[in-house]
Design a protein around this motif. Structure first.
Motif: not given
Length: 236
Positions: A154-176
């Protein structure tokens, strides 16, 4: 003559002869049982979630939606991916414990479905997860038994109402944007511009000798092993 029956001629109890099914069970590995999987969904069709579930179950679980209306759920899906293995005798006694008490892949697909809703769709939270199992065998005659298996998750889910950002690895760049000040306790081997906070970071390619070291490390520690369910398949 059954176990425990007295011989009427000699008035002696015969020695016990092991049933054929039990003798054969000693030489059986762990055959995998195929079970019909049913997924019941209850609750409103928030944000077209039924369509998303149908896509996931159809493409990832070899399933389909059953269109007939049911009184006990709002949507019903069938799937053909659940497997359960036997525990070879004498690890368990099938007379008492039944069959298919070994490994199964229900937990794997539970996590895949959870990741799809929580991380991929991004607007659901897992609130409750619990499971139960019923496993018993009945002896129907001297040399044959019938084993019945039933598992439920049994799985019970609750709708959050707003999308959550998922942490993903980004390609490093030399600028910033630079830090604008010297970082605290910067290592001595950092580039001077980075230690002063004028450059965010600097990418330095590995030397051929360093690449050879890394390759030697991978070649010396890699084990060509697969899990039992992946035996015989080519590794990446």
């Amino acid at each position: 003559m059954y176990k425990g029956d007295m011989d009427p001629d000699s008035a002696m109890y015969p020695s016990y002869q092991e049933p054929q099914w039990r003798t054969a069970a000693r030489y059986v590995g762990s055959p995998c049982g195929i079970f019909e999987g049913l997924i019941e969904v209850n609750g409103p069709d928030t944000n077209n979630i039924y369509k998303h579930l149908e896509y996931f179950i159809t493409t990832q679980m070899r399933g389909k939606r059953l269109q007939a209306r049911r009184d006990y759920c709002d949507a019903l899906f069938t799937c053909d991916v659940f497997r359960m293995k036997r525990v070879p005798f004498p690890a368990t006694n099938p007379e008492v414990d039944g069959y298919y008490l070994g490994e199964n892949n229900i937990g794997i697909y539970t996590m895949r479905l959870c990741d799809y809703l929580v991380d991929h769709l991004g607007d659901w939270d897992l609130v409750v997860c619990n499971g139960s199992a019923l496993e018993r065998a009945w002896k129907v005659d001297r040399d044959r038994m019938v084993s019945v298996v039933s598992r439920e998750q049994q799985l019970v889910f609750r709708h959050r109402g707003a999308r959550r950002n998922v942490f993903m690895a980004a390609q490093p760049t030399a600028t910033g944007p630079p830090l604008g000040r010297p970082p605290l306790q910067a290592p001595d081997y950092w580039d001077p511009a980075t230690r002063e906070g004028r450059v965010p970071h600097k990418l330095v390619p590995a030397a051929p000798q360093e690449m050879a070291w890394l390759q030697e490390l991978l070649d010396g520690t890699f084990k060509h092993k697969t899990t039992r369910d992946g035996r015989g398949r080519r590794l990446a």
